[in-house]
Every structure is written in C-alpha cells, then in structure tokens.
Scaffold this active site. Structure first.
Site, PDB file in Angstrom:
ATOM      1  N   HIS A  49       0.846  -1.194   0.000  1.00 55.36           N
ATOM      2  CA  HIS A  49       0.000   0.000   0.000  1.00 55.36           C
ATOM      3  C   HIS A  49       0.882   1.245   0.000  1.00 55.36           C
ATOM      4  O   HIS A  49       0.628   2.206   0.733  1.00 55.36           O
ATOM      5  CB  HIS A  49      -0.935  -0.002   1.211  1.00 55.36           C
ATOM      6  CG  HIS A  49      -2.129  -0.888   1.065  1.00 55.36           C
ATOM      7  ND1 HIS A  49      -2.040  -2.270   1.140  1.00 55.36           N
ATOM      8  CD2 HIS A  49      -3.442  -0.616   0.821  1.00 55.36           C
ATOM      9  CE1 HIS A  49      -3.244  -2.793   0.967  1.00 55.36           C
ATOM     10  NE2 HIS A  49      -4.106  -1.818   0.769  1.00 55.36           N
ATOM     11  N   ASP A  58      -5.400  -4.131   4.447  1.00 50.30           N
ATOM     12  CA  ASP A  58      -6.748  -4.614   4.139  1.00 50.30           C
ATOM     13  C   ASP A  58      -7.316  -5.473   5.263  1.00 50.30           C
ATOM     14  O   ASP A  58      -8.486  -5.326   5.646  1.00 50.30           O
ATOM     15  CB  ASP A  58      -6.742  -5.417   2.833  1.00 50.30           C
ATOM     16  CG  ASP A  58      -6.488  -4.546   1.617  1.00 50.30           C
ATOM     17  OD1 ASP A  58      -6.571  -3.306   1.737  1.00 50.30           O
ATOM     18  OD2 ASP A  58      -6.208  -5.096   0.546  1.00 50.30           O
ATOM     19  N   HIS A 194      -6.573   3.191  -3.816  1.00 49.61           N
ATOM     20  CA  HIS A 194      -5.672   2.182  -3.238  1.00 49.61           C
ATOM     21  C   HIS A 194      -4.457   2.914  -2.678  1.00 49.61           C
ATOM     22  O   HIS A 194      -3.684   3.504  -3.419  1.00 49.61           O
ATOM     23  CB  HIS A 194      -5.229   1.168  -4.293  1.00 49.61           C
ATOM     24  CG  HIS A 194      -4.245   0.167  -3.754  1.00 49.61           C
ATOM     25  ND1 HIS A 194      -4.612  -0.860  -2.910  1.00 49.61           N
ATOM     26  CD2 HIS A 194      -2.904   0.053  -3.915  1.00 49.61           C
ATOM     27  CE1 HIS A 194      -3.550  -1.568  -2.580  1.00 49.61           C
ATOM     28  NE2 HIS A 194      -2.499  -1.030  -3.173  1.00 49.61           N
TER      29      HIS A 194
END
Length: 284
Positions: A49, A58, A194
């Site tokens: 990330h 996540d 994202h």
C-alpha cells in the site's frame, strides 16, 4: 493451597471476548448453539500500500471494523483471511510489486469454503463475511455458495430457519455525504482508491502508529486503460504502488468514515438477521 496468578493483563475485565480466538472451546460451543449466534469473518490481503501504509492494511481495517460492528450486535469475530486474491493493476497496483503475496482463485475459494462450512456445521446461525480487499469479492461469493451446499449435503440446515451467509465490502457503507466531506475537491473513484485518502485516513484514526506520513508521496492519480492487459505494463502503475495519493488524509476523516460505516453496517445486520442492536461501549 497454592494460588495461581491471574493471567489477564492488569485492568482487563471479565467481559466475554469479542474475538473467537480469545474464547475457550466450551464457551464457544455454548454460544454457537444460541439462536442468534453470528460470526463475522474479516477478509483482507497481504498487499503493498505504498511507502506509508503497512502490508496488512486490508486485513487490519476489515478486522477492526468487524470488531466494532460485533460489539453493537452481539456477534463474534473470527480470525481474518489475511491473504487475498491476486492484486490487479487497476485496483491494487498489481501482483508484480514487492510486498504483495497472493492466493490464486482455487486456493482462496478452498480456504474460505472450509472456514465458512466449519462454523456453520458447528451450529453458528449466521455468518457475515466482511471484505476489505477489492479483488476477493467474487471468490468469497463462490466459497459461500459452496459452503452452503456442503451444509445442505450434510443435512445441517434442518430447523425453522436455515443458516445464512451475508457478504459485503466495508466501502459499500461509505455514503455520498461522507465522500463529499472526505474528498472536498471531488471523489476520484473507487477504482483508484488504493493507498489513497480513504485507507490512509482510516489507518490514521485506528492505527496511527502503523502509518508513516513522512514517507507519503504526492502524485497524480494513475491513468489506466479501460481494459486489463496480461502481463501488465509495469510503467502504468505509479512507482509508489498507490493508485492515488494520500494528500489531505487525516484522523478526523478516518473517524468520520469509521463511525458512519460501523453504524450503518451494524444497523443493516441487526435488521436483516433479527439481532438486538446494542449501545456502543464508551471509549476512554
């Protein structure tokens, strides 16, 4: 008589744990036999990330949201699915990036199917799969369908109300009003969220010690085609691995996102599954 020291950390109450991993087997057995026993199964991924967020973002977010929702409706939370389906270039940057370790479809379906079927076969009445990794969704759906088929084949769905599985992604509960507050200059779209403002703000609110904002990079949103190409064209993914920049992220926005999502989600589950909504425990 020899006294045994209390193994609980100082200040811990005797309240029954929300996480199933912290529950003993006999207490779990008795709880699962209840007419309203509900398990929330978080699902995430092990995925890059960018330079400012952890690889487990996540699963961390889906697990934390699951625990907050569970406290509102009397549910329990299973350990998360911490590895997810292959990161795709248009939604997660791509499987080619360092730090991303993924499962293929067959592996994810098989793992999720076994876990879901296991809980239901042991008497859990409702199972809620709370997804936090975009690419997981259809494979979790397949796993849920197969798990219910396994249950029927084994004759476990007898009774006035058959067990149910609900599947959702937590961002489905982010309202348009909330998006307008979090993105005052306009929401760029879920396809490139994202490592951006939403995930970063949630992490700043929930787990600030895991966020390194001094390493965050400002850059334009990824410009990606309307098709998928295999193998991927590496240059189309920003060097950070983020599809949009975390510019403007802060804990206040994360708090708003978290409170709105958990309240809306808990309300939906309580209504759909006939569960009693509880008062939110006060935080210190």
């Amino acid at each position: 008589m020899i006294s045994t020291p209390d193994p609980r950390p100082t200040g811990q109450t005797t309240a029954e744990p929300t996480r199933l991993a912290h529950l003993d087997a006999h207490t779990y057995r008795d709880w699962a036999a209840g007419e309203q026993s509900t398990v929330i199964l978080p699902a995430g991924a092990f995925e890059q990330h960018g330079p400012h967020l952890p690889l487990g973002t996540d699963a961390i977010l889906s697990s934390t949201i699951a625990e907050a929702v569970a406290s509102r409706i009397g549910a329990k939370v299973a350990e998360p699915l911490s590895y997810g389906y292959k990161s795709q270039q248009k939604s997660g940057g791509g499987d080619h990036l360092a730090g991303t370790v993924s499962l293929d479809a067959a592996a994810l379906i098989a793992q999720a199917r076994c876990i879901m079927a296991g809980f239901l076969q042991q008497g859990v009445r409702h199972l809620v799969v709370l997804n936090g990794h975009y690419e997981n969704y259809q494979f979790l759906y397949e796993a849920a369908d197969l798990a219910l088929g396994d249950l029927r084949s084994a004759g476990h769905d007898v009774g006035p109300v058959a067990p149910a599985i609900l599947l959702l992604s937590y961002w489905d509960y982010v309202t348009e009003d909330t998006l307008e507050t979090v993105y005052p200059d306009g929401f760029p779209g879920w396809d490139i969220e994202h490592g951006g403002v939403l995930e970063t703000s949630l992490m700043l609110h929930l787990h600030p010690g895991l966020v390194a904002m001094d390493r965050a990079v400002s850059h334009p949103p990824a410009a990606l085609p309307r098709f998928d190409r295999l193998p991927v064209v590496v240059s189309r993914t920003p060097e950070t691995g983020c599809l949009s920049a975390p510019d403007g992220s802060d804990a206040r926005k994360g708090s708003l996102l978290f409170e709105k999502v958990t309240a809306e989600l808990a309300g939906d589950l309580a209504t759909e599954l006939g569960l009693p909504a509880r008062e939110v425990p006060e935080t210190s």
